[in-house]
Write a protein that holds these residues in place. Structure first.
Motif, PDB file in Angstrom:
ATOM      1  N   TYR A   3       0.876  -1.253  -0.157  1.00 17.66           N
ATOM      2  CA  TYR A   3       0.092  -0.045  -0.062  1.00 17.66           C
ATOM      3  C   TYR A   3       0.880   1.364  -0.083  1.00 17.66           C
ATOM      4  O   TYR A   3       1.983   1.344   0.523  1.00 17.66           O
ATOM      5  CB  TYR A   3      -0.943  -0.144   1.302  1.00 17.66           C
ATOM      6  CG  TYR A   3      -1.875  -1.339   1.126  1.00 17.66           C
ATOM      7  CD1 TYR A   3      -2.943  -1.258   0.526  1.00 17.66           C
ATOM      8  CD2 TYR A   3      -1.433  -2.218   2.105  1.00 17.66           C
ATOM      9  CE1 TYR A   3      -3.763  -2.293   0.521  1.00 17.66           C
ATOM     10  CE2 TYR A   3      -2.416  -3.448   1.991  1.00 17.66           C
ATOM     11  CZ  TYR A   3      -3.624  -3.418   1.274  1.00 17.66           C
ATOM     12  OH  TYR A   3      -4.398  -4.431   1.345  1.00 17.66           O
ATOM     13  N   THR A   6      -0.278   7.800   2.627  1.00 18.56           N
ATOM     14  CA  THR A   6      -0.188   9.491   2.007  1.00 18.56           C
ATOM     15  C   THR A   6      -0.278  10.193   3.467  1.00 18.56           C
ATOM     16  O   THR A   6      -1.361   9.823   4.198  1.00 18.56           O
ATOM     17  CB  THR A   6      -1.284   9.782   1.229  1.00 18.56           C
ATOM     18  OG1 THR A   6      -0.829   9.123   0.112  1.00 18.56           O
ATOM     19  CG2 THR A   6      -1.008  11.265   0.904  1.00 18.56           C
ATOM     20  N   SER A 196      -3.593   8.280   5.281  1.00 22.65           N
ATOM     21  CA  SER A 196      -4.343   7.210   4.603  1.00 22.65           C
ATOM     22  C   SER A 196      -3.502   6.370   3.702  1.00 22.65           C
ATOM     23  O   SER A 196      -2.329   6.470   3.440  1.00 22.65           O
ATOM     24  CB  SER A 196      -5.490   8.041   3.616  1.00 22.65           C
ATOM     25  OG  SER A 196      -4.636   8.640   2.553  1.00 22.65           O
ATOM     26  N   ALA A 198      -3.508   3.529   0.556  1.00 25.93           N
ATOM     27  CA  ALA A 198      -4.236   3.041  -0.756  1.00 25.93           C
ATOM     28  C   ALA A 198      -3.647   1.915  -1.468  1.00 25.93           C
ATOM     29  O   ALA A 198      -2.263   2.044  -1.122  1.00 25.93           O
ATOM     30  CB  ALA A 198      -4.440   4.324  -1.625  1.00 25.93           C
ATOM     31  N   SER A 202      -3.505   2.423  -7.176  1.00 26.30           N
ATOM     32  CA  SER A 202      -4.512   3.119  -7.019  1.00 26.30           C
ATOM     33  C   SER A 202      -4.318   4.530  -7.321  1.00 26.30           C
ATOM     34  O   SER A 202      -3.506   5.142  -7.000  1.00 26.30           O
ATOM     35  CB  SER A 202      -5.423   2.742  -5.786  1.00 26.30           C
ATOM     36  OG  SER A 202      -6.335   3.779  -5.853  1.00 26.30           O
ATOM     37  N   GLU A 203      -5.268   5.063  -7.777  1.00 30.84           N
ATOM     38  CA  GLU A 203      -5.085   6.761  -8.217  1.00 30.84           C
ATOM     39  C   GLU A 203      -5.755   7.343  -6.929  1.00 30.84           C
ATOM     40  O   GLU A 203      -5.266   8.412  -6.707  1.00 30.84           O
ATOM     41  CB  GLU A 203      -5.850   7.128  -9.472  1.00 30.84           C
ATOM     42  CG  GLU A 203      -5.211   6.287 -10.719  1.00 30.84           C
ATOM     43  CD  GLU A 203      -4.151   7.237 -11.489  1.00 30.84           C
ATOM     44  OE1 GLU A 203      -4.511   8.238 -11.816  1.00 30.84           O
ATOM     45  OE2 GLU A 203      -3.044   6.631 -11.570  1.00 30.84           O
ATOM     46  N   GLU A 204      -6.798   6.805  -6.607  1.00 29.77           N
ATOM     47  CA  GLU A 204      -7.444   7.592  -5.558  1.00 29.77           C
ATOM     48  C   GLU A 204      -6.674   7.240  -4.116  1.00 29.77           C
ATOM     49  O   GLU A 204      -6.022   6.345  -3.950  1.00 29.77           O
ATOM     50  CB  GLU A 204      -8.783   7.110  -5.298  1.00 29.77           C
ATOM     51  CG  GLU A 204      -9.715   7.621  -6.210  1.00 29.77           C
ATOM     52  CD  GLU A 204     -11.113   6.909  -6.381  1.00 29.77           C
ATOM     53  OE1 GLU A 204     -11.755   6.746  -5.430  1.00 29.77           O
ATOM     54  OE2 GLU A 204     -11.543   6.808  -7.487  1.00 29.77           O
ATOM     55  N   LEU A 205      -6.757   8.447  -3.189  1.00 28.29           N
ATOM     56  CA  LEU A 205      -6.433   8.278  -1.842  1.00 28.29           C
ATOM     57  C   LEU A 205      -7.362   7.397  -0.972  1.00 28.29           C
ATOM     58  O   LEU A 205      -8.629   7.266  -1.291  1.00 28.29           O
ATOM     59  CB  LEU A 205      -6.490   9.535  -1.294  1.00 28.29           C
ATOM     60  CG  LEU A 205      -5.282  10.545  -1.826  1.00 28.29           C
ATOM     61  CD1 LEU A 205      -5.230  11.771  -1.158  1.00 28.29           C
ATOM     62  CD2 LEU A 205      -3.796   9.961  -1.771  1.00 28.29           C
ATOM     63  N   GLY A 206      -6.640   6.758  -0.013  1.00 26.51           N
ATOM     64  CA  GLY A 206      -7.758   5.844   1.084  1.00 26.51           C
ATOM     65  C   GLY A 206      -8.430   6.719   1.911  1.00 26.51           C
ATOM     66  O   GLY A 206      -8.521   8.085   1.813  1.00 26.51           O
ATOM     67  N   LYS A 208      -9.126   9.047   5.175  1.00 27.75           N
ATOM     68  CA  LYS A 208      -8.153   9.730   5.946  1.00 27.75           C
ATOM     69  C   LYS A 208      -8.328   9.386   7.621  1.00 27.75           C
ATOM     70  O   LYS A 208      -9.612   9.465   8.014  1.00 27.75           O
ATOM     71  CB  LYS A 208      -8.457  11.129   5.843  1.00 27.75           C
ATOM     72  CG  LYS A 208      -7.413  11.955   6.275  1.00 27.75           C
ATOM     73  CD  LYS A 208      -7.563  13.530   5.637  1.00 27.75           C
ATOM     74  CE  LYS A 208      -8.536  14.388   6.282  1.00 27.75           C
ATOM     75  NZ  LYS A 208      -8.571  15.545   5.745  1.00 27.75           N
ATOM     76  N   GLN A 243     -13.316   6.829   8.888  1.00 30.38           N
ATOM     77  CA  GLN A 243     -12.746   7.844   9.195  1.00 30.38           C
ATOM     78  C   GLN A 243     -12.660   8.350  10.641  1.00 30.38           C
ATOM     79  O   GLN A 243     -13.571   9.064  11.046  1.00 30.38           O
ATOM     80  CB  GLN A 243     -13.551   9.009   8.327  1.00 30.38           C
ATOM     81  CG  GLN A 243     -12.703  10.406   8.063  1.00 30.38           C
ATOM     82  CD  GLN A 243     -13.508  11.200   7.160  1.00 30.38           C
ATOM     83  OE1 GLN A 243     -14.673  11.302   6.770  1.00 30.38           O
ATOM     84  NE2 GLN A 243     -12.934  12.757   7.359  1.00 30.38           N
TER      85      GLN A 243
END
Lengths: 474, 94
Positions: A3, A6, A196, A198, A202-206, A208, A243
């Protein structure tokens, strides 16, 4: 599975001003409860906030040190929330027009540099300190109104180590330019971390997760390593991350759940009606920046490139602002940077730790150290004798007076030492033949005899050279 | 503004309103709303929003010199309950 982590960091830093952000009440850490307040801090009716010039100056310095663009129009806003640590019912902050935007700092990990962008720095006031007892809460308003800056990074960090380096670098810069004591253990520097995870592809963040209560740089790294394990395990099991706000638990060295995030609170921000926008003149900002203390990176470069210190020595000096300042003061009065640095980081630190004193507690002055450096440089005393003089100087003695009184001086008169060398050689025929038979140790013995005869005053390098020369003649 | 909404705002600020109080407030808000509606009729095309009643640029910043300080006794003078020099309030965190 791998993973990508970030990390973004928000840091609150108390500015070390004499008085508060909006009131003239003086503040000192560790004063008796409720003895550093006035009517403004307690939000008594009829009071008005008045912006502290020094706090603005220090915020500008912080912005400049971190390469932010400074907004010359200082505006404040209200953040409304109802809690007992805030007697006004709102905090005065800079929501809409932070004093600085878009900066960065550079961290260095094993020689590799990386820029971490800083989104904004804004000024605000600290809240009261609360002590939650069994069934009641005690409030101390001393801290209420202390000037803070909040430094918000971009989510540019991807490992626990980078996060720790970022915070350490910030702490170093802020203490060097003198805007904050930045003591995490005393709460003058507080750190909230958003993290986070991811999938690496993956392009997207996980989702937070926020971590609070990090009171040391080591804990930042520990907490983030733990979060990586915790979150990646959950993802591996196909579970979802909620979250949450978590806090670092010192005892278990893990993070524990504080609360689930229940929708964001509406703080009903609006411009603070009691403070008109304050226009800072361009010259005023320029002057503040021009007079700032040297940044640690600039100092490091100066030590290495201009003074020729090793990276290790330069970093040792830099690790302690007091030490670096002492060194800088010393170097105004003498030239041999390497010698001065060696004395400071090895001998003096050694002597001080034996005495249980810090550099500023001791009686040693940069002037005294510079004198000793010059005496050694000029060959007046040997480096061995210098240690004795240093020890005395730490007790407040004047180096040259002490050396004179104790008969500590180095004899570099070639004729006088040659006389002693010849005497020693004549007295020790056995050593000479030992030397001729390949026993190198014999020479050391002979030099030792010369030193003894000179009562320790002969210049050892000179004595050694003369013994060697004379041995060759025999 | 109906009673439900008023109750919600009261809860946000952590206090309760009695039925009579809610009735009275509801009436007050009706008046207030009617007056605000009047303001809404004013034509504000091409008028910039203002935060302060007049435009005044200030430059004054207070020098960082200690001026006025209360003693602990003065600071705590209005506190209903005091313990070891602290204000005492009901505990609201778990």
């Amino acid at each position: 599975m791998n993973y990508q982590m970030t990390i973004g960091i928000e840091i609150h830093m108390e500015l070390n001003t004499k008085t508060k952000m909006f009131s003239g009440a003086p503040y000192h850490f560790k004063k008796e409860a409720n003895t550093c307040t006035n009517e403004v801090d307690l939000a008594l009716p009829g009071t008005l906030p008045c912006v502290n010039q020094m706090a603005v100056k220090k915020a500008i310095e912080a912005c400049a040190a971190l390469n932010l663009k400074i907004d010359p129009l200082v505006c404040f806003d209200r953040k409304n929330y109802y809690y007992s640590d805030l007697p006004k019912g709102y905090q005065i902050t800079q929501q809409f027009h932070p004093i600085g935007r878009d900066g960065y700092l550079t961290i260095k990990d094993e020689g590799v540099s990386k820029k971490i962008r800083i989104n904004r720095i804004h000024m605000e006031e600290d809240t009261a300190k609360q002590f939650h007892l069994h069934d009641e809460t005690l409030i101390d308003f001393n801290r209420a109104g202390v000037p803070l800056i909040e430094i918000v990074s971009e989510p540019d960090m991807h490992t626990p180590r980078e996060a720790a380096l970022y915070v350490e670098k910030l702490r170093q810069i802020m203490t060097y330019i003198g805007v904050s004591d930045a003591k995490m253990e005393e709460g003058s520097m507080r750190c909230d971390i958003n993290v986070s995870l991811a999938r690496a592809d993956s392009e997207e963040l996980g989702v937070k997760v926020e971590i609070k209560n990090l009171n040391s740089i080591a804990n930042i790294e520990t907490a983030l390593k733990y979060e990586y394990e915790r979150q990646s395990e959950l993802y591996d099991k196909g579970e979802t991350i909620t979250q949450d706000t978590r806090r670092f638990d010192e005892k278990s060295q893990t993070t524990v759940l504080m609360r689930h995030k229940e929708g964001s609170i509406d703080y009903k921000y609006f411009p603070e009606p009691n403070i008109f926008p304050i226009a800072l003149k361009e010259d005023y900002i320029k002057e503040i920046i021009a007079k700032m203390d040297e940044l640690p990176d600039v100092k490091l470069e100066r030590y290495e490139k201009k003074m020729g210190l090793s990276a290790y020595d330069a970093n040792t000096l830099l690790s302690d602002k007091e030490l670096a300042n002492f060194f800088d003061e010393t170097m105004k009065l003498c030239d041999n940077a390497k010698l001065a640095c060696n004395m400071l980081v090895s001998e003096i630190q050694g002597l001080l730790s034996k005495l249980g004193q810090s550099l500023c507690e001791s009686k040693l002055s940069p002037g005294a150290l510079a004198k000793i450096v010059k005496m050694v440089d000029a060959g007046e005393i040997s480096s061995k004798q210098a240690k004795e003089v240093l020890s005395a100087a730490i007790d407040g003695a004047d180096p040259s007076e002490f050396a004179q009184k104790m008969g500590l001086k180095q004899n570099s008169n070639e004729d006088e030492i040659l006389k002693l060398v010849l005497e020693v050689l004549n007295e020790n025929p056995q050593s000479i033949s030992d030397f001729k038979n390949g026993k190198d140790r014999a020479m050391g013995y002979l030099v030792g005899q010369v030193m003894k005869k000179s009562k320790g005053q002969a210049n050892p390098a000179l004595a050694s050279r003369l013994v060697k020369e004379e041995l060759a003649k025999r | 503004m109906d009673k439900k909404e008023l109750q919600k705002y009261a809860h946000n600020l952590m206090f309760e309103l009695s039925n009579e109080e809610l009735e009275a407030l509801e009436g007050d808000f009706d008046v207030l709303k009617a007056q605000l509606d009047l303001l809404n009729k004013v034509d504000t095309t091409n008028v910039e929003p203002m935060v302060y009643p007049f435009v005044l640029e200030t430059t004054y910043l207070r020098p960082d010199e200690a001026d006025h300080l209360l003693t602990q006794e003065e600071a705590l003078a209005n506190a209903p309950q005091v313990k070891q020099g602290h204000f005492v309030v009901p505990k609201v965190v778990k």
